[in-house]
Design a protein around this motif. Structure first.
Motif, short mmCIF file in Angstrom:
data_model
loop_
_atom_site.label_atom_id
_atom_site.label_comp_id
_atom_site.label_asym_id
_atom_site.label_seq_id
_atom_site.Cartn_x
_atom_site.Cartn_y
_atom_site.Cartn_z
N ASP A 154 -19.30 6.17 -0.13
CA ASP A 154 -18.81 4.80 -0.27
C ASP A 154 -17.68 4.72 -1.28
O ASP A 154 -16.67 4.02 -1.05
CB ASP A 154 -19.95 3.88 -0.70
N ASN A 157 -14.56 6.32 0.20
CA ASN A 157 -13.93 5.43 1.19
C ASN A 157 -13.21 4.26 0.52
O ASN A 157 -12.15 3.81 0.99
CB ASN A 157 -14.97 4.93 2.18
N SER A 158 -13.76 3.78 -0.59
CA SER A 158 -13.08 2.74 -1.34
C SER A 158 -11.75 3.26 -1.88
O SER A 158 -10.72 2.56 -1.84
CB SER A 158 -13.97 2.25 -2.49
N ARG A 160 -9.93 5.58 -0.60
CA ARG A 160 -9.00 5.84 0.51
C ARG A 160 -8.32 4.58 1.01
O ARG A 160 -7.36 4.67 1.79
CB ARG A 160 -9.76 6.54 1.66
N THR A 161 -8.78 3.41 0.59
CA THR A 161 -8.14 2.16 1.02
C THR A 161 -6.87 1.86 0.22
O THR A 161 -6.13 0.94 0.58
CB THR A 161 -9.09 0.97 0.88
N THR A 175 -7.85 6.10 6.75
CA THR A 175 -9.09 5.63 7.39
C THR A 175 -10.32 6.10 6.63
O THR A 175 -10.29 7.15 5.97
CB THR A 175 -9.16 6.14 8.83
N PRO A 176 -11.43 5.37 6.73
CA PRO A 176 -12.66 5.79 6.05
C PRO A 176 -13.29 7.00 6.71
O PRO A 176 -13.09 7.26 7.91
CB PRO A 176 -13.57 4.56 6.19
N LEU A 177 -14.04 7.75 5.93
CA LEU A 177 -14.82 8.87 6.43
C LEU A 177 -16.17 8.35 6.92
O LEU A 177 -16.68 7.34 6.44
CB LEU A 177 -15.04 9.90 5.33
N THR A 178 -16.77 9.06 7.86
CA THR A 178 -18.12 8.72 8.31
C THR A 178 -19.09 9.78 7.82
O THR A 178 -18.73 10.95 7.61
CB THR A 178 -18.20 8.63 9.85
#
Length: 283
Positions: A154, A157-158, A160-161, A175-178
């Protein structure tokens, strides 16, 4: 110029009371920055290659008196730093931060490149310097290894924005990772191996690489990357450290990665106490 130096090591479980430290002056700040730049690159030390390490955090409780190079245990007894392990480097001779860094590189590379240390305090008077590196007690109450790993996801991903500069590389938002359970299993296996066998390396004890471990777990990848950390006891501290380290930051921001698995492991008998692995991948 002749440089005199000593190294003091003290290990304990608890310390109390308070030591008030003066504000870090320019030379001290320059030395901390130089040590962190040194840690951020792979170095040759004692015949071995180091890992890229996140920066040390300046903690005013570790800015100890220089005069007389007093007893480290007594000095720490007046500090409110809940340390597990501390090493102090005492230098006499360097006239400025670059000279002090050179002395550290020549004689104490193993200390400043030790991944267990996360905090630093530097003080100096004239040509006398005291550099204190420390690892605190683990204070956070962590949950399941992979649950905490998903918190790492999380935070990544924050990050990466936002656009970000990682050393000399500029990255745009991406883009976010899954979450990938197979990568998480491989990350947890490596983290547990590092903790239980007291080492810190992207290569495991068999010589296996991150790609090897991902494939062994069943992840057939086009691309794999790995970040590791030690000594930090929260996902936030881990990710903040990676973002401040050019190589780790580049993995976090790499738009070619699509998935991630992460985990931590604790072993009180190990040097760093706690270890983390984040395994990035694209299938």
């Amino acid at each position: 110029m002749r440089v005199h130096f000593t190294l003091t090591r003290f290990t304990a479980l608890t310390l109390g009371l308070v030591l008030s430290g003066a504000a870090t002056a320019s030379e001290e700040s320059q030395l901390v920055e130089a040590i962190n730049a040194y840690r951020s690159q792979i170095q040759s030390c004692a015949g071995q290659a180091s890992q890229e390490l996140p920066p040390l955090t300046t903690d005013t409780r570790l800015i100890l008196p220089v005069s007389g190079f007093g007893d480290l245990q007594e000095d720490l007894g007046r500090a409110a730093y809940p340390m597990v392990n501390v090493q102090a480097i005492n230098l006499s001779g360097p006239r400025d931060a670059p000279a002090a860094l050179k002395a550290v590189q020549e004689s104490f590379c193993k200390v400043v490149l030790d991944p267990q240390f996360v905090d630093i305090g530097v003080s100096h008077i004239d040509r006398d310097w005291r550099i204190v590196l420390a690892r605190p007690l683990l204070s956070a109450r962590l949950g399941d290894a992979q649950v905490e790993g998903q918190k790492v996801l999380d935070l990544i991903n924050s990050a990466r924005t936002q656009p970000r500069q990682c050393g000399t590389q500029a990255f745009s938002p991406t883009t976010p990772l899954t979450w990938n359970a197979t990568l998480a299993t491989a990350a947890e296996t490596h983290t547990r191996d590092m903790a239980n066998n007291n080492y810190f390396d992207h290569k495991d004890r068999t010589g296996g690489t991150p790609g090897d471990r991902a494939e062994l777990a069943g992840y057939i990848a086009q691309q794999v990357g790995e970040n590791i950390a030690a000594g930090h006891d929260t996902p936030r501290k881990v990710v903040d450290g990676w973002l401040a380290s050019p190589g780790h930051c580049a993995n976090v921001m790499n738009p070619q990665f699509r998935e991630l698995g992460a985990a931590y492991a604790v072993d009180p008998k190990s040097d760093a106490g706690i270890y983390w692995t984040a395994l990035f991948g694209t299938q």
